[in-house]
Design an enzyme around this catalytic site. Structure first.
Site, PDB file in Angstrom:
ATOM      1  N   ARG A  61     -11.672  -8.851  -4.523  1.00  0.00           N
ATOM      2  CA  ARG A  61     -11.295  -8.608  -3.124  1.00  0.00           C
ATOM      3  C   ARG A  61     -11.036  -7.129  -2.902  1.00  0.00           C
ATOM      4  O   ARG A  61     -10.360  -6.468  -3.663  1.00  0.00           O
ATOM      5  CB  ARG A  61     -10.049  -9.411  -2.775  1.00  0.00           C
ATOM      6  CG  ARG A  61      -9.558  -9.220  -1.317  1.00  0.00           C
ATOM      7  CD  ARG A  61      -8.527  -8.114  -1.195  1.00  0.00           C
ATOM      8  NE  ARG A  61      -8.012  -7.978   0.176  1.00  0.00           N
ATOM      9  CZ  ARG A  61      -7.194  -7.020   0.569  1.00  0.00           C
ATOM     10  NH1 ARG A  61      -6.814  -6.094  -0.286  1.00  0.00           N
ATOM     11  NH2 ARG A  61      -6.760  -6.969   1.816  1.00  0.00           N
TER      12      ARG A  61
ATOM     13  N   GLY B 241      -5.239  -5.869   5.233  1.00  0.00           N
ATOM     14  CA  GLY B 241      -6.440  -5.062   5.323  1.00  0.00           C
ATOM     15  C   GLY B 241      -7.631  -5.717   5.976  1.00  0.00           C
ATOM     16  O   GLY B 241      -8.481  -5.036   6.563  1.00  0.00           O
TER      17      GLY B 241
ATOM     18  N   THR C 231      -1.589   0.680   6.443  1.00  0.00           N
ATOM     19  CA  THR C 231      -0.984  -0.257   5.520  1.00  0.00           C
ATOM     20  C   THR C 231      -0.816  -1.596   6.220  1.00  0.00           C
ATOM     21  O   THR C 231      -0.500  -1.650   7.404  1.00  0.00           O
ATOM     22  CB  THR C 231       0.382   0.235   5.006  1.00  0.00           C
ATOM     23  OG1 THR C 231       1.017  -0.801   4.251  1.00  0.00           O
ATOM     24  CG2 THR C 231       1.312   0.635   6.146  1.00  0.00           C
ATOM     25  N   GLY C 232      -1.045  -2.669   5.500  1.00  0.00           N
ATOM     26  CA  GLY C 232      -0.894  -3.993   6.094  1.00  0.00           C
ATOM     27  C   GLY C 232      -1.967  -4.944   5.607  1.00  0.00           C
ATOM     28  O   GLY C 232      -2.514  -4.792   4.513  1.00  0.00           O
TER      29      GLY C 232
ATOM     30  N   GLY D  41      -9.879  -4.528   0.328  1.00  0.00           N
ATOM     31  CA  GLY D  41      -9.393  -4.447   1.697  1.00  0.00           C
ATOM     32  C   GLY D  41      -9.773  -3.143   2.363  1.00  0.00           C
ATOM     33  O   GLY D  41     -10.788  -2.525   2.041  1.00  0.00           O
ATOM     34  N   ASP D  42      -8.930  -2.698   3.276  1.00  0.00           N
ATOM     35  CA  ASP D  42      -9.263  -1.495   4.053  1.00  0.00           C
ATOM     36  C   ASP D  42      -8.942  -0.198   3.331  1.00  0.00           C
ATOM     37  O   ASP D  42      -9.520   0.843   3.640  1.00  0.00           O
ATOM     38  CB  ASP D  42      -8.507  -1.520   5.380  1.00  0.00           C
ATOM     39  CG  ASP D  42      -7.000  -1.382   5.183  1.00  0.00           C
ATOM     40  OD1 ASP D  42      -6.451  -2.127   4.352  1.00  0.00           O
ATOM     41  OD2 ASP D  42      -6.371  -0.542   5.851  1.00  0.00           O
TER      42      ASP D  42
ATOM     43  N   THR E 254       0.856  -1.183   0.000  1.00  0.00           N
ATOM     44  CA  THR E 254       0.000   0.000   0.000  1.00  0.00           C
ATOM     45  C   THR E 254       0.894   1.235   0.000  1.00  0.00           C
ATOM     46  O   THR E 254       2.040   1.170   0.426  1.00  0.00           O
ATOM     47  CB  THR E 254      -0.880   0.043   1.279  1.00  0.00           C
ATOM     48  OG1 THR E 254      -1.470  -1.224   1.507  1.00  0.00           O
ATOM     49  CG2 THR E 254      -1.963   1.093   1.179  1.00  0.00           C
TER      50      THR E 254
END
Length: 287
Positions: free
Chosen positions: A185, A210, A207-208, A187-188, A157
């Site tokens: 998909r 999600g 970041t990571g 994510g966050d 990210t």
């Protein structure tokens, strides 16, 4: 008018011990200098985070924009979000295909529609209607930046948060998503309050992995901890990442508050980031 400015940018959580990150370090320092110059001349935090994330996307050095990887169906589905703290206006795109800069598309959603998020085919049509720059050849444009990653949810990210001289805060996040992700998909990163948040007292980009940040509402959680629990920026950010870790997730956040304080905690194996501190000094770190 305030006299304090500050900025943090990130190129994603997770670094590999067996490779050099000198290109990323040099690029992040260059972007920090760019952001500092913009802020010192009075540019808005919103314009700064837009430009820094656009350049992160265009570099091909991170798992976002040009550096994104295809999903399991072979498609490049990209996500981004942006939020202006002073107005709480926000825009996002999810599963966007065929366009150079997802963050520019997200800002366009914020400024040109009554909506917050557009996804998939609708996001693509909207970006086309507003003549945003298209990817001409998928095979020629994308240069996946990610090295092999053994984690169950391998990540990448980019993001930026800024405080400008007028006291305004803004945040932006963009991603190519987790590596080898299922088609569709999300994510966050494009979810306001999960991977991106800005209000009158804090701006956050996450970041990571999600899935865990989504379940915690991490970006907004930091704001709520500060507002309702009286936690400092550093305490709120660290406690929010601790909660992600308690679920089994890895990652980090960058955050700046209205006083120019910075926080950049992570529980992953490193996080690529650069900071412009309130005194004007610049720092760059990957671990």
């Amino acid at each position: 008018m305030g006299q304090t400015y500050a900025l943090l940018l990130h190129g994603g959580a997770g670094v590999l011990a067996d490779r050099s990150y000198d290109p990323e370090r040099a690029h992040m320092r260059e972007l920090a200098e760019t952001g500092k110059a913009m802020l010192t001349r009075g540019d808005s935090a919103l314009d700064v985070v837009t430009e820094i994330v656009r350049q992160l996307e265009a570099s091909g050095l991170y798992v976002a924009g040009k550096g994104a990887s295809p999903n399991q169906a072979g498609r490049y589905e990209l996500d981004a979000a942006i939020m202006d703290g002073s107005s709480k206006k926000a825009g996002a795109v999810a599963a966007l295909t065929g366009f150079i800069s997802p963050i520019k598309a997200a800002r366009c959603v914020m400024e040109e529609t009554p909506h917050v998020m557009l996804a998939g085919r609708g996001a693509e049509r909207f970006a086309g209607m507003h003549e945003l720059e298209r990817v001409i050849s998928v095979n020629d444009y994308y240069t996946p930046a990610a090295a092999p990653d053994s984690r169950a949810i391998a990540t990448g990210t980019v993001g930026c948060v800024a405080l400008d001289l007028s006291g305004r805060l803004a945040a932006a996040t963009s991603t190519g998503g987790t590596l080898n992700k299922l088609e569709g998909r999300i994510g966050d990163s494009p979810i306001i309050g999960a991977g991106c948040w800005s209000d009158g007292h804090v701006a956050v980009s996450c970041t990571g992995q999600g899935e865990y940040f989504l379940r915690q509402g991490t970006a907004k959680d930091i704001s709520a901890r500060m507002k309702y629990a009286g936690e400092s920026l550093e305490e709120a950010a660290r406690n929010a990442i601790s909660d992600v870790g308690a679920l089994g997730g890895e990652g980090g956040v960058i955050a700046v508050d209205a006083q120019g304080n910075l926080a950049q905690p992570f529980n992953s194996p490193g996080m690529k980031r650069a900071a412009v501190h309130a005194d004007g000094t610049i720092t760059v770190d990957v671990d």
